[in-house]
Design an enzyme around this catalytic site. Structure first.
Site, short mmCIF file in Angstrom:
data_model
loop_
_atom_site.label_atom_id
_atom_site.label_comp_id
_atom_site.label_asym_id
_atom_site.label_seq_id
_atom_site.Cartn_x
_atom_site.Cartn_y
_atom_site.Cartn_z
CE LYS A 116 50.77 19.36 59.42
NZ LYS A 116 51.95 19.25 60.21
CE LYS A 203 49.37 5.50 63.37
NZ LYS A 203 49.36 6.34 62.20
CE LYS A 206 57.15 4.84 60.24
NZ LYS A 206 57.18 4.50 58.85
#
Ligand code: TYM
Length: 352
Positions: A116, A203, A206
């Site tokens: 992040k 990966k 979502k």
């Protein structure tokens, strides 16, 4: 004395629909463990979902949706204790206590936090979530989830390996400071899966918008699978092995995802036929995609049917949650009270 049964614990955030990474990284293990003589706890991590929240969302409805999908996948609520994380507020108290002994440096090395941070540094103008205290503390809350039920085994995908290791480290530190109080889980399996995304990235996730979902209908599946990037020509694999785990990592990323899906869903002969075509370097990607899409749709069909079963109404699911929260609560309180005593705060008077 009879051996204590292993305690299994795992959770999934209610952030949208369940995807193939969730299924083959976690749920498939929940189903396997359903056949074993163990105590099973599975929860919907609604507190953890808040690390990405921007505005009011109906997390409660998403939680029910997630539970309905768990059950549609074959998870039997009579065989496992399935609950909602926020119905166990003592988890938040345990996280607070654990946070007191967790170094910030340890948390700053967390991959989710670092990813992040990297995104924000590469695009400072992005309007997404700021770096929150909750995001930095994500592994502490996860440690509390695991330790509060005295878990032995935490079936999760490879992306969660570091978080489970952190939970073990935090528990070890607590015990060495305050005396043996917390039960330390076993490390996660060495061969835990990390399913790549349909865009060929490392990966499926979502927030990456690259998922294949368990509730995707035939048309959506075909569209998604056709969109997997396969522009690269097959290249020599440099190995004679035909084992999926040996050959898939040597393929171009998009092609690797398609072969991984075949490996997970199709009979071994089908995998081997396409592998031979890959080795022959023919033009076969169209057929490969058709076959993958067909296997995915066949896999999804019964799950979609059970998901839409009117007998599985929201009231029934709410009822499961209520009953199970009551079952897990005494176990959780026992852990928190033991930690309070170990630290020296003493037992909570209102619970006594
Ligand atoms: P979540 O919702 O991101 O993921 C839920 C489960 O799905 C697995 N998973 C994958 N496995 C393989 N390949 C992928 N591409 C992939 N994407 C997701 C995850 O490894 C996970 O098992 N932090 C957890 C939720 C949680 C939790 C816990 C889990 C909160 N507290 C305590 C275990 C124990 C998570 O990432 O959820």
């Amino acid at each position: 004395m009879a051996d204590k049964k292993d305690v299994i614990l795992s959770g999934i955030r209610p952030t949208g629909r369940l995807h193939y990474g969730n299924y083959f990284g976690a749920i498939t293990h929940f189903l396997r463990l359903q056949e074993q003589d163990v105590n099973r706890f599975y929860f919907v991590a609604d507190y953890h979902a808040l690390t990405t929240i921007q505005e009011r969302r109906d997390i409660s409805a998403q939680t029910i949706h997630m539970l309905r999908t768990y059950i549609a996948c074959g998870l039997d609520p009579n065989e496992s204790i399935i609950y909602r994380q926020s119905d166990l507020p003592s988890t938040a108290e345990l996280a607070l206590l654990l946070g007191m002994i967790t170094n910030i440096g340890h948390l700053e090395r967390g991959t989710t936090y670092k990813d992040k941070l990297g995104q924000i540094q590469s695009d400072p103008k992005q309007t997404g979530n700021p770096l929150s205290y909750g995001l930095l503390g994500y592994p502490v809350l996860m440690a509390a989830d695991i330790l509060i039920v005295k878990a032995d085994i935490v079936p999760v995908g490879d992306d969660q390996r570091q978080h489970v290791e952190m939970a073990c480290d935090i528990a070890t530190k607590f015990n060495s400071r305050f005396g043996e109080t917390l039960h330390i889980p076993k490390p996660i399996a060495r061969n835990a899966l990390r399913l790549p995304g349909l865009d060929g990235s490392s990966k499926m996730g979502k927030s990456e918008n690259n998922t294949l979902d368990l509730l995707d209908d035939e048309k959506t599946v075909l569209k998604k699978v056709k969109g997997v990037p396969t522009t690269t020509e097959p290249s020599p694999l440099g190995t004679d092995s035909n084992t999926p785990d040996d050959v898939i990592p040597l393929m171009p990323p998009g092609v690797g995802v398609l072969f991984r899906l075949l490996d997970l869903l199709a009979p071994a002969e089908v995998f081997q036929e396409f592998l031979q075509e890959y080795r022959d370097q023919g033009k076969f990607y169209g057929n490969l995609k058709k076959s993958v899409a067909q296997h995915v749709s066949e896999f999804n069909a019964p799950i979609i049917e059970r998901f839409n079963d009117p007998a599985l109404d929201d009231a029934h699911i709410q009822d499961i949650l209520r009953t199970n929260a009551m079952k897990v609560s005494p176990i959780a309180l026992d852990t928190v009270e033991a930690c309070r005593e170990a630290i020296g705060i003493g037992r909570s008077l209102y619970r006594a």
